[in-house]
Design a protein around this motif. Structure first.
Motif, PDB file in Angstrom:
ATOM      1  N   LEU A  41     -13.420 -39.667  -5.397  1.00 42.09           N
ATOM      2  CA  LEU A  41     -14.017 -40.702  -6.229  1.00 42.09           C
ATOM      3  C   LEU A  41     -14.509 -40.129  -7.554  1.00 42.09           C
ATOM      4  O   LEU A  41     -14.432 -40.790  -8.589  1.00 42.09           O
ATOM      5  CB  LEU A  41     -15.145 -41.418  -5.492  1.00 42.09           C
ATOM      6  CG  LEU A  41     -14.717 -42.682  -4.740  1.00 42.09           C
ATOM      7  CD1 LEU A  41     -13.650 -42.427  -3.701  1.00 42.09           C
ATOM      8  CD2 LEU A  41     -15.901 -43.376  -4.141  1.00 42.09           C
ATOM      9  N   ASN A  42     -14.994 -38.890  -7.526  1.00 44.31           N
ATOM     10  CA  ASN A  42     -15.441 -38.251  -8.754  1.00 44.31           C
ATOM     11  C   ASN A  42     -14.257 -37.955  -9.668  1.00 44.31           C
ATOM     12  O   ASN A  42     -14.267 -38.300 -10.848  1.00 44.31           O
ATOM     13  CB  ASN A  42     -16.208 -36.966  -8.434  1.00 44.31           C
ATOM     14  CG  ASN A  42     -16.846 -36.355  -9.663  1.00 44.31           C
ATOM     15  OD1 ASN A  42     -17.010 -37.004 -10.682  1.00 44.31           O
ATOM     16  ND2 ASN A  42     -17.191 -35.090  -9.571  1.00 44.31           N
ATOM     17  N   LYS A  43     -13.204 -37.337  -9.117  1.00 41.80           N
ATOM     18  CA  LYS A  43     -12.038 -36.960  -9.926  1.00 41.80           C
ATOM     19  C   LYS A  43     -11.269 -38.170 -10.446  1.00 41.80           C
ATOM     20  O   LYS A  43     -10.912 -38.237 -11.612  1.00 41.80           O
ATOM     21  CB  LYS A  43     -11.084 -36.089  -9.109  1.00 41.80           C
ATOM     22  CG  LYS A  43     -11.402 -34.635  -9.128  1.00 41.80           C
ATOM     23  CD  LYS A  43     -10.306 -33.867  -8.414  1.00 41.80           C
ATOM     24  CE  LYS A  43     -10.599 -32.382  -8.414  1.00 41.80           C
ATOM     25  NZ  LYS A  43      -9.597 -31.649  -7.617  1.00 41.80           N
ATOM     26  N   GLN A  44     -10.973 -39.100  -9.565  1.00 45.35           N
ATOM     27  CA  GLN A  44     -10.119 -40.231  -9.939  1.00 45.35           C
ATOM     28  C   GLN A  44     -10.841 -41.326 -10.706  1.00 45.35           C
ATOM     29  O   GLN A  44     -10.264 -41.964 -11.569  1.00 45.35           O
ATOM     30  CB  GLN A  44      -9.479 -40.848  -8.694  1.00 45.35           C
ATOM     31  CG  GLN A  44      -8.416 -40.000  -8.070  1.00 45.35           C
ATOM     32  CD  GLN A  44      -7.780 -40.691  -6.855  1.00 45.35           C
ATOM     33  OE1 GLN A  44      -8.195 -41.759  -6.421  1.00 45.35           O
ATOM     34  NE2 GLN A  44      -6.767 -40.053  -6.303  1.00 45.35           N
ATOM     35  N   LEU A  45     -12.108 -41.563 -10.335  1.00 47.11           N
ATOM     36  CA  LEU A  45     -12.798 -42.732 -10.887  1.00 47.11           C
ATOM     37  C   LEU A  45     -14.098 -42.397 -11.611  1.00 47.11           C
ATOM     38  O   LEU A  45     -14.802 -43.303 -12.057  1.00 47.11           O
ATOM     39  CB  LEU A  45     -13.073 -43.735  -9.755  1.00 47.11           C
ATOM     40  CG  LEU A  45     -11.830 -44.190  -8.981  1.00 47.11           C
ATOM     41  CD1 LEU A  45     -12.217 -44.995  -7.763  1.00 47.11           C
ATOM     42  CD2 LEU A  45     -10.908 -44.974  -9.892  1.00 47.11           C
ATOM     43  N   GLY A  46     -14.446 -41.117 -11.676  1.00 48.02           N
ATOM     44  CA  GLY A  46     -15.672 -40.720 -12.358  1.00 48.02           C
ATOM     45  C   GLY A  46     -16.931 -41.206 -11.673  1.00 48.02           C
ATOM     46  O   GLY A  46     -17.972 -41.357 -12.303  1.00 48.02           O
ATOM     47  N   ALA A  47     -16.841 -41.450 -10.366  1.00 43.88           N
ATOM     48  CA  ALA A  47     -17.985 -41.979  -9.615  1.00 43.88           C
ATOM     49  C   ALA A  47     -18.659 -40.871  -8.809  1.00 43.88           C
ATOM     50  O   ALA A  47     -17.990 -40.095  -8.130  1.00 43.88           O
ATOM     51  CB  ALA A  47     -17.529 -43.087  -8.679  1.00 43.88           C
ATOM     52  N   LYS A  48     -19.972 -40.816  -8.916  1.00 42.30           N
ATOM     53  CA  LYS A  48     -20.754 -39.864  -8.130  1.00 42.30           C
ATOM     54  C   LYS A  48     -21.778 -40.658  -7.331  1.00 42.30           C
ATOM     55  O   LYS A  48     -22.357 -41.624  -7.835  1.00 42.30           O
ATOM     56  CB  LYS A  48     -21.486 -38.878  -9.032  1.00 42.30           C
ATOM     57  CG  LYS A  48     -20.570 -37.934  -9.762  1.00 42.30           C
ATOM     58  CD  LYS A  48     -21.364 -36.953 -10.590  1.00 42.30           C
ATOM     59  CE  LYS A  48     -20.418 -36.011 -11.306  1.00 42.30           C
ATOM     60  NZ  LYS A  48     -21.141 -35.025 -12.096  1.00 42.30           N
ATOM     61  N   PRO A  49     -22.010 -40.252  -6.087  1.00 33.71           N
ATOM     62  CA  PRO A  49     -23.010 -40.987  -5.301  1.00 33.71           C
ATOM     63  C   PRO A  49     -24.409 -40.785  -5.869  1.00 33.71           C
ATOM     64  O   PRO A  49     -24.740 -39.696  -6.336  1.00 33.71           O
ATOM     65  CB  PRO A  49     -22.879 -40.383  -3.906  1.00 33.71           C
ATOM     66  CG  PRO A  49     -22.280 -39.039  -4.112  1.00 33.71           C
ATOM     67  CD  PRO A  49     -21.442 -39.132  -5.351  1.00 33.71           C
ATOM     68  N   VAL A  50     -25.204 -41.844  -5.829  1.00 33.80           N
ATOM     69  CA  VAL A  50     -26.600 -41.725  -6.249  1.00 33.80           C
ATOM     70  C   VAL A  50     -27.441 -41.152  -5.115  1.00 33.80           C
ATOM     71  O   VAL A  50     -28.543 -40.669  -5.338  1.00 33.80           O
ATOM     72  CB  VAL A  50     -27.194 -43.079  -6.715  1.00 33.80           C
ATOM     73  CG1 VAL A  50     -26.481 -43.572  -7.961  1.00 33.80           C
ATOM     74  CG2 VAL A  50     -27.160 -44.116  -5.612  1.00 33.80           C
ATOM     75  N   ARG A  51     -26.867 -41.199  -3.908  1.00 32.52           N
ATOM     76  CA  ARG A  51     -27.595 -40.692  -2.740  1.00 32.52           C
ATOM     77  C   ARG A  51     -26.591 -40.274  -1.681  1.00 32.52           C
ATOM     78  O   ARG A  51     -25.569 -40.924  -1.482  1.00 32.52           O
ATOM     79  CB  ARG A  51     -28.495 -41.803  -2.205  1.00 32.52           C
ATOM     80  CG  ARG A  51     -29.450 -41.394  -1.144  1.00 32.52           C
ATOM     81  CD  ARG A  51     -30.353 -42.530  -0.811  1.00 32.52           C
ATOM     82  NE  ARG A  51     -29.529 -43.682  -0.367  1.00 32.52           N
ATOM     83  CZ  ARG A  51     -30.005 -44.763   0.170  1.00 32.52           C
ATOM     84  NH1 ARG A  51     -31.278 -44.917   0.325  1.00 32.52           N
ATOM     85  NH2 ARG A  51     -29.209 -45.740   0.557  1.00 32.52           N
ATOM     86  N   ARG A  52     -26.896 -39.154  -1.020  1.00 30.00           N
ATOM     87  CA  ARG A  52     -26.091 -38.677   0.106  1.00 30.00           C
ATOM     88  C   ARG A  52     -27.083 -38.326   1.200  1.00 30.00           C
ATOM     89  O   ARG A  52     -27.945 -37.481   1.006  1.00 30.00           O
ATOM     90  CB  ARG A  52     -25.267 -37.463  -0.313  1.00 30.00           C
ATOM     91  CG  ARG A  52     -24.417 -36.892   0.800  1.00 30.00           C
ATOM     92  CD  ARG A  52     -23.524 -35.779   0.293  1.00 30.00           C
ATOM     93  NE  ARG A  52     -22.897 -35.072   1.395  1.00 30.00           N
ATOM     94  CZ  ARG A  52     -21.765 -34.398   1.299  1.00 30.00           C
ATOM     95  NH1 ARG A  52     -21.132 -34.309   0.146  1.00 30.00           N
ATOM     96  NH2 ARG A  52     -21.264 -33.797   2.347  1.00 30.00           N
ATOM     97  N   GLU A  53     -26.942 -38.978   2.349  1.00 29.97           N
ATOM     98  CA  GLU A  53     -27.889 -38.770   3.455  1.00 29.97           C
ATOM     99  C   GLU A  53     -27.163 -38.379   4.727  1.00 29.97           C
ATOM    100  O   GLU A  53     -26.032 -38.798   4.952  1.00 29.97           O
ATOM    101  CB  GLU A  53     -28.684 -40.055   3.724  1.00 29.97           C
ATOM    102  CG  GLU A  53     -29.587 -40.464   2.605  1.00 29.97           C
ATOM    103  CD  GLU A  53     -30.388 -41.706   2.951  1.00 29.97           C
ATOM    104  OE1 GLU A  53     -30.302 -42.195   4.095  1.00 29.97           O
ATOM    105  OE2 GLU A  53     -31.094 -42.192   2.064  1.00 29.97           O
ATOM    106  N   GLY A  54     -27.841 -37.589   5.563  1.00 32.29           N
ATOM    107  CA  GLY A  54     -27.319 -37.273   6.886  1.00 32.29           C
ATOM    108  C   GLY A  54     -26.571 -35.969   6.988  1.00 32.29           C
ATOM    109  O   GLY A  54     -25.956 -35.693   8.006  1.00 32.29           O
TER     110      GLY A  54
END
Length: 161
Positions: A80-93
């Protein structure tokens, strides 16, 4: 398969209108493909935009062990970061890797260990929401959790049968 009408996009079975944004659907598709590429089981996505104001869609996937759960999550995050420039605002677990959640605001991705998937049964909670169309590779993962359990001699909860 996605069907378009004058009102917008319909779910794969043409039963309910999808109200998730185009960006959300793009993220769902990429996340589902990334999960399928890392051999996730039982990938499914729901349009929850009509019932939740905090996100448009949920993507659910599972794996039979913690290491694979981490691998799937890492691949989704990287893709998602490479293809769409999207980074999660939160990663849990991350600590136990039994259920890792990636929050992209527009979508939330849940990757669960197979035992947690059965126990929490998120599909039951969201069954009234439209199911979003997914890539063919992701659709082919349906039933893989059950198939894996049979091959390993374990039931859906991970207990020896």
């Amino acid at each position: 398969m996605v069907h378009e009408t004058l009102e917008g996009i319909l779910t794969a079975d043409e039963s309910l209108p999808v109200t998730a944004t185009d960006r959300s659907i793009e993220l769902v598709t990429a996340a589902a493909q990334a999960a399928a590429d890392r051999l996730a089981h039982d990938i499914i996505a729901y349009d929850v935009s009509d019932v939740l104001s905090i996100t448009d869609a949920f993507v659910l996937a599972s794996a039979p062990n913690d290491r694979q759960v981490r691998s799937i999550v890492d691949e989704i995050e990287e893709r998602l970061n490479k293809q769409l420039g999207a980074k999660p605002v939160r990663r849990e677990g991350d600590r136990e890797a039994r259920w890792i959640l990636l929050d992209y605001v527009d979508i939330v991705v849940h990757v669960q260990h197979s035992e947690e998937r059965v126990f929490y049964a998120l599909e039951r909670l969201w069954k009234d929401c439209p199911e979003l169309p997914l890539p063919e590779d992701a659709l082919r993962t349906r039933g893989k959790g059950e198939e894996h359990a049979q091959l390993t001699g374990k039931d859906a909860e991970g207990e020896l049968s």
